[in-house]
Design a protein around this motif. Sequence first.
Motif, mmCIF file in Angstrom:
data_model
loop_
_atom_site.group_PDB
_atom_site.id
_atom_site.type_symbol
_atom_site.label_atom_id
_atom_site.label_comp_id
_atom_site.label_asym_id
_atom_site.label_seq_id
_atom_site.Cartn_x
_atom_site.Cartn_y
_atom_site.Cartn_z
ATOM 1 N N PRO A 177 23.708 -4.935 1.104
ATOM 2 C CA PRO A 177 24.523 -5.964 0.869
ATOM 3 C C PRO A 177 24.190 -7.173 1.672
ATOM 4 C CG PRO A 177 25.331 -4.567 2.560
ATOM 5 C CD PRO A 177 24.289 -3.936 2.163
ATOM 6 N N ARG A 178 24.428 -8.382 1.314
ATOM 7 C CA ARG A 178 23.972 -9.547 1.816
ATOM 8 C C ARG A 178 24.492 -9.931 3.239
ATOM 9 N NH1 ARG A 178 25.426 -13.134 -2.132
ATOM 10 N NH2 ARG A 178 23.543 -13.056 -3.132
ATOM 11 N N TYR A 179 23.757 -10.444 3.935
ATOM 12 C CA TYR A 179 23.958 -10.766 5.397
ATOM 13 C C TYR A 179 24.894 -11.960 5.226
ATOM 14 C CZ TYR A 179 21.335 -7.583 8.343
ATOM 15 O OH TYR A 179 20.492 -6.554 9.274
ATOM 16 N N ARG A 180 25.803 -12.241 6.489
ATOM 17 C CA ARG A 180 26.396 -13.455 6.461
ATOM 18 C C ARG A 180 25.203 -14.521 7.299
ATOM 19 N NH1 ARG A 180 30.321 -10.755 9.439
ATOM 20 N NH2 ARG A 180 29.839 -12.041 11.329
ATOM 21 N N TYR A 181 25.791 -15.748 6.879
ATOM 22 C CA TYR A 181 24.624 -16.722 7.639
ATOM 23 C C TYR A 181 24.598 -16.759 9.206
ATOM 24 C CZ TYR A 181 21.464 -20.678 7.296
ATOM 25 O OH TYR A 181 20.344 -21.320 7.306
ATOM 26 N N ASP A 182 25.720 -16.461 9.780
ATOM 27 C CA ASP A 182 25.453 -16.276 11.314
ATOM 28 C C ASP A 182 24.846 -15.038 11.771
ATOM 29 O OD1 ASP A 182 27.843 -14.882 10.189
ATOM 30 O OD2 ASP A 182 28.541 -14.700 12.302
ATOM 31 N N GLN A 183 24.903 -14.023 10.992
ATOM 32 C CA GLN A 183 24.189 -12.773 11.226
ATOM 33 C C GLN A 183 22.784 -12.958 11.061
ATOM 34 O OE1 GLN A 183 26.251 -10.173 8.586
ATOM 35 N NE2 GLN A 183 27.395 -9.376 10.170
ATOM 36 N N ASN A 220 21.972 -35.229 -5.002
ATOM 37 C CA ASN A 220 23.279 -35.983 -4.894
ATOM 38 C C ASN A 220 24.402 -34.817 -5.086
ATOM 39 O OD1 ASN A 220 25.034 -37.962 -4.042
ATOM 40 N ND2 ASN A 220 24.857 -39.032 -6.090
ATOM 41 N N SER A 221 23.995 -33.706 -4.751
ATOM 42 C CA SER A 221 25.545 -32.785 -4.862
ATOM 43 C C SER A 221 25.571 -31.870 -3.850
ATOM 44 C CB SER A 221 24.822 -31.831 -5.981
ATOM 45 O OG SER A 221 25.721 -30.666 -5.920
ATOM 46 N N ARG A 222 26.587 -31.737 -3.465
ATOM 47 C CA ARG A 222 27.117 -31.041 -2.082
ATOM 48 C C ARG A 222 26.704 -29.729 -1.959
ATOM 49 N NH1 ARG A 222 31.277 -34.632 -3.167
ATOM 50 N NH2 ARG A 222 32.008 -36.068 -1.260
ATOM 51 N N TYR A 223 26.885 -28.848 -3.115
ATOM 52 C CA TYR A 223 26.397 -27.682 -3.160
ATOM 53 C C TYR A 223 24.761 -27.516 -3.052
ATOM 54 C CZ TYR A 223 30.857 -26.606 -5.345
ATOM 55 O OH TYR A 223 32.192 -26.205 -5.319
ATOM 56 N N ALA A 224 24.156 -28.360 -3.727
ATOM 57 C CA ALA A 224 22.546 -28.488 -3.687
ATOM 58 C C ALA A 224 22.133 -28.722 -2.262
ATOM 59 C CB ALA A 224 22.006 -29.490 -4.671
ATOM 60 N N PHE A 225 22.678 -29.556 -1.507
ATOM 61 C CA PHE A 225 22.657 -30.095 -0.314
ATOM 62 C C PHE A 225 22.922 -28.968 0.602
ATOM 63 C CE2 PHE A 225 23.292 -32.871 3.709
ATOM 64 C CZ PHE A 225 21.847 -33.309 3.840
ATOM 65 N N LEU A 226 24.022 -28.285 0.694
ATOM 66 C CA LEU A 226 24.179 -27.162 1.579
ATOM 67 C C LEU A 226 22.953 -26.226 1.449
ATOM 68 C CD1 LEU A 226 28.472 -26.884 1.232
ATOM 69 C CD2 LEU A 226 27.102 -27.447 3.238
ATOM 70 N N GLY A 227 22.754 -25.566 0.195
ATOM 71 C CA GLY A 227 21.638 -24.803 -0.126
ATOM 72 C C GLY A 227 20.408 -25.115 0.676
ATOM 73 N N THR A 228 20.099 -26.517 0.696
ATOM 74 C CA THR A 228 19.010 -27.122 1.023
ATOM 75 C C THR A 228 18.991 -26.812 2.914
ATOM 76 O OG1 THR A 228 18.531 -28.735 -0.400
ATOM 77 C CG2 THR A 228 17.766 -29.240 1.563
ATOM 78 N N LEU A 229 20.169 -27.016 3.036
ATOM 79 C CA LEU A 229 20.312 -26.889 4.739
ATOM 80 C C LEU A 229 20.053 -25.497 5.238
ATOM 81 C CD1 LEU A 229 23.534 -29.270 5.621
ATOM 82 C CD2 LEU A 229 20.823 -29.745 5.921
ATOM 83 N N ARG A 230 20.689 -24.591 4.336
ATOM 84 C CA ARG A 230 20.501 -23.306 4.580
ATOM 85 C C ARG A 230 19.161 -22.636 4.371
ATOM 86 N NH1 ARG A 230 25.414 -19.730 1.856
ATOM 87 N NH2 ARG A 230 27.005 -20.063 3.128
ATOM 88 N N ALA A 231 18.583 -23.016 3.237
ATOM 89 C CA ALA A 231 16.910 -22.747 3.124
ATOM 90 C C ALA A 231 16.151 -23.265 4.138
ATOM 91 C CB ALA A 231 16.728 -22.929 1.882
ATOM 92 N N THR A 232 16.159 -24.398 4.486
ATOM 93 C CA THR A 232 15.524 -25.113 5.674
ATOM 94 C C THR A 232 15.541 -24.210 6.815
ATOM 95 O OG1 THR A 232 15.593 -27.224 4.472
ATOM 96 C CG2 THR A 232 14.814 -27.355 6.722
ATOM 97 N N ALA A 233 16.711 -24.387 7.304
ATOM 98 C CA ALA A 233 17.055 -23.597 8.719
ATOM 99 C C ALA A 233 16.570 -22.211 8.780
ATOM 100 C CB ALA A 233 18.505 -23.436 8.888
ATOM 101 N N GLN A 234 16.767 -21.245 7.461
ATOM 102 C CA GLN A 234 16.312 -19.986 7.504
ATOM 103 C C GLN A 234 14.859 -19.983 7.304
ATOM 104 O OE1 GLN A 234 18.091 -17.865 4.392
ATOM 105 N NE2 GLN A 234 16.192 -16.630 3.927
ATOM 106 N N MET A 235 13.989 -20.799 6.403
ATOM 107 C CA MET A 235 12.515 -20.852 6.691
ATOM 108 C C MET A 235 12.027 -21.091 7.768
ATOM 109 S SD MET A 235 11.858 -22.339 2.646
ATOM 110 C CE MET A 235 10.122 -22.235 2.867
ATOM 111 N N ILE A 236 12.363 -22.109 8.586
ATOM 112 C CA ILE A 236 11.833 -22.661 9.830
ATOM 113 C C ILE A 236 12.037 -21.548 11.040
ATOM 114 C CG2 ILE A 236 12.069 -24.147 11.712
ATOM 115 C CD1 ILE A 236 12.722 -26.492 9.886
ATOM 116 N N SER A 237 13.269 -20.821 10.871
ATOM 117 C CA SER A 237 13.598 -19.718 11.822
ATOM 118 C C SER A 237 12.666 -18.681 11.730
ATOM 119 C CB SER A 237 15.064 -19.184 11.729
ATOM 120 O OG SER A 237 16.017 -20.549 11.800
#
Length: 363
Positions: A327-333, A166-183
Amino acid sequence: MELITYLNFIKKKILIFFLILIFLIEFSLFLQNIFTIFILIQVLKTIIVVIPILIAVAFLTLFERKVMAAIQRRRGPNVVGLFGMLQPFADGLKLLIKETILPSKANQIIFIIAPILTIFLSFISWAIIPFNKYIVYSDINVGILYLFAVSSLGVYGIIMSGWSSNSRYAFLGTLRATAQMISYEVSIGLIIINVLLLVGSLNISLITESQKIIWFVFPLFPLFLLFYLSALAETNRPPFDLPEAEAELVAGYFVEYSAMGFAQFFLGENINIILMCYLIVIFFFGGWYSFFNLTFFYNSYFIDWIVLSFKLLILLFSFVWVRMTFPRYRYDQLMRLGWKIFLPLSLAFVVLNASIVICFNLL
């Protein structure tokens, strides 16, 4: 006379009944003992697999900190134990005795289940991984399919942790991680298909046996590079650690976790790092087989373990080296790299290798 005959007949029937009953009781006790022995053997095999993995994860953290310190010209951990060798155990004890905090507005049941599911899936992935020609927990013929199934389930632990917090930061991290792992799972799957085309089997032990003469890294070197980079992204390692980007998400999907909840996510992530490095060794570097085709290399278990461990350490070192270099990539990259470069390339190699295998009848 007829009454006596009838009574004798009844006695025989009762005796036969009790004999059958005694036999069934003894047989059931025998089966129960066999089942108990089977369970004990399976528990023992599980302990033999799990304990070394936990020790390896503990010393992986020390290894990573030592390598990063050497790259940055620092000393690294050197206080707890000789040369800092006991630092992982001190870190584990610290996490064990810390207070576990449950957010008041979180879905607490799912919040507790998520890290348990994550580390459980990380452990069961090792069930079909061979440690030697004869040492494997379960040498099934569909090991690759099992690995795909378990790795695809790993996303659910991350989704559950971010949503239940129930946290926006955790939920945004979840969306990123899920999309990245599936990709990047898609690219990894297509790359492994190329290896399967050369072997003709889904058995992981047979994949290693097929590399006695030549390692697959030589004919499939571009696919090795793709697999290596995809493994970095799949395990959320720098420069692809966008789900845990400290600058904008604090700590990603497990930001609300503390103590052993955090420790379970940390363990699961490091177990997956070791697993991906191990799979690279199995698929491309011949597993426990050395580069030189010498007979005593194949007959000595000790040499096999040295060869396998050396390859694994080199790959783990490279993971740390990449972390400290790029260095770290941007998410769109990151998404563009996965969907517009890695996916078409891996798919093109599947078509190319399948065509070569069919044209030259190599299967």
